[in-house]
Write a protein that holds these residues in place. Structure first.
Motif, short mmCIF file in Angstrom:
data_model
loop_
_atom_site.label_atom_id
_atom_site.label_comp_id
_atom_site.label_asym_id
_atom_site.label_seq_id
_atom_site.Cartn_x
_atom_site.Cartn_y
_atom_site.Cartn_z
N SER A 1 52.47 52.72 -48.45
CA SER A 1 51.57 53.12 -49.53
C SER A 1 51.17 54.59 -49.44
N SER A 2 51.66 55.29 -48.41
CA SER A 2 51.27 56.69 -48.24
C SER A 2 52.36 57.42 -47.47
N ASP A 3 52.50 58.71 -47.74
CA ASP A 3 53.46 59.54 -47.00
C ASP A 3 52.83 60.14 -45.75
N ASP A 4 51.59 59.79 -45.49
CA ASP A 4 50.85 60.33 -44.36
C ASP A 4 51.37 59.75 -43.06
N GLU A 5 51.85 60.64 -42.18
CA GLU A 5 52.34 60.21 -40.87
C GLU A 5 51.59 60.93 -39.76
N GLU A 6 50.36 61.35 -40.04
CA GLU A 6 49.56 62.01 -39.02
C GLU A 6 49.14 60.99 -37.95
N VAL A 7 48.75 61.53 -36.81
CA VAL A 7 48.27 60.66 -35.74
C VAL A 7 46.98 59.99 -36.19
N ARG A 8 46.93 58.68 -36.05
CA ARG A 8 45.75 57.92 -36.43
C ARG A 8 45.20 57.21 -35.21
N ARG A 9 43.95 56.79 -35.31
CA ARG A 9 43.26 56.18 -34.18
C ARG A 9 42.77 54.80 -34.61
N ILE A 10 43.17 53.78 -33.83
CA ILE A 10 42.77 52.42 -34.14
C ILE A 10 42.25 51.73 -32.89
N ALA A 11 41.42 50.73 -33.10
CA ALA A 11 40.92 49.89 -32.00
C ALA A 11 41.46 48.49 -32.22
N PRO A 12 42.61 48.15 -31.62
CA PRO A 12 43.22 46.82 -31.84
C PRO A 12 42.51 45.74 -31.03
N HIS A 13 42.50 44.53 -31.59
CA HIS A 13 41.88 43.43 -30.84
C HIS A 13 42.71 42.15 -30.89
N ALA A 14 43.78 42.11 -31.71
CA ALA A 14 44.57 40.88 -31.80
C ALA A 14 45.95 41.18 -32.36
N LEU A 15 46.87 40.25 -32.13
CA LEU A 15 48.21 40.29 -32.72
C LEU A 15 48.35 39.11 -33.66
N ALA A 16 49.10 39.28 -34.73
CA ALA A 16 49.28 38.21 -35.71
C ALA A 16 50.69 38.26 -36.28
N ASN A 17 51.23 37.09 -36.55
CA ASN A 17 52.55 36.99 -37.16
C ASN A 17 52.42 36.35 -38.53
#
Length: 288
Positions: free
Chosen positions: A143-159
């Protein structure tokens, strides 16, 4: 019943063979587990003591066969037990000598061709989840051409039945989102810098989807559909995480996109309908 038994897997193997093959012998145990003939005999005797009505010795075949009174005692006896073994083989997690079906029937499984998840990326993701750290990453968004470094706080994996996602708080956009692992290149994990990470309410909230056969089906079609989905009194209640609702709707043949005004069409390719469509629509909370 199997707690603490060193031969628990071998006893489950015996029941698996009785369930799906109808017979099991000493040689089967020897070949699968590389044990001695005496140990195989002991295992069969032990299973016979645990479930005496499940098998009987057939002197003509010189092997144990499934008794007419057979009932799974140590395993679920679910077809998924069998089919999962084939899936493990198809995914190269097991070879044919390691899975339990014998003989192995011809089979084929659908595979999804996507960019593989980098080992280093998953390692950093798991570290961030375990420590509550912040993951710095480059993410390719459709949805965006933005490929800058981003910061996330992950807490789970989902399939979602198609791909694996990380469920995480996006510190830049200040919202919880799903990130497709194969589109993510992790850079580093750092300790939180004092940023407040709110609870993921959508992940922690459960939503019930009430599925039923669609209108207009004949009695026979409706009956078959109810049997296929294990419906109780013409209804199946599916309880899912609110964050996974969109994916579950797609899995059951619905198009959760707002294709009629601002509301999804209550039409499934599997001839299902949602009885509580207004509630489901409210919980989708789509973003533009």
């Amino acid at each position: 019943m199997l707690e603490g038994r060193k031969n628990a897997r071998r006893l489950e193997f015996i029941e698996f063979q009785l369930t799906w093959r109808g017979r099991v012998g000493r040689a089967d145990l020897q070949d699968q587990f590389s044990i001695s003939p005496q140990q195989a005999t002991n295992d069969l005797s032990e299973y016979s003591e645990l479930a005496p009505r499940n098998l009987r010795y057939d002197p003509r075949q010189r092997t144990y066969v499934r008794d007419e009174r057979f009932r799974p005692r140590l395993t679920r006896g679910s077809p998924l037990d069998y089919l999962t073994q084939l899936e493990l083989c198809a995914a190269d997690y097991r070879n044919r000598s390691e899975i339990w079906p014998d003989p192995v029937p011809q089979f084929e499984t659908m595979t999804t061709t996507t960019r593989p998840v980098a080992r280093e990326t998953l390692q950093l993701m798991l570290s961030a989840i375990e420590t509550g750290g912040i993951l710095e990453m480059q993410y390719v968004s459709l949805s965006s051409d933005d490929e800058e470094v981003r910061r996330i706080a992950p807490h789970a994996l989902a399939n979602d039945g198609h791909r694996w996602h990380a469920r995480a708080y996006d510190l830049d956009k200040e919202r919880h989102s799903d990130f497709v692992l194969s589109r993510l290149d992790a850079v580093a994990v750092s300790e939180g810098g004092g940023e407040a990470v709110p609870d993921d309410k959508a992940w922690n909230t459960l939503v019930t989807v009430k599925l039923q056969p669609e209108d207009g089906l004949g009695d026979r079609q409706r009956e078959r559909l109810e049997i296929e989905y294990g419906m109780d009194d013409g209804r199946m209640d599916l309880t899912v995480r609110k964050a996974m609702l969109y994916y579950y709707l797609r899995h059951y043949g619905f198009d959760p996109r707002p294709v009629r005004g601002k509301t999804m069409r209550n039409v499934s390719s599997f001839r299902l309908a949602i009885a509580n469509i207004q509630e489901v629509e409210k919980n989708l909370e789509r973003r533009s």
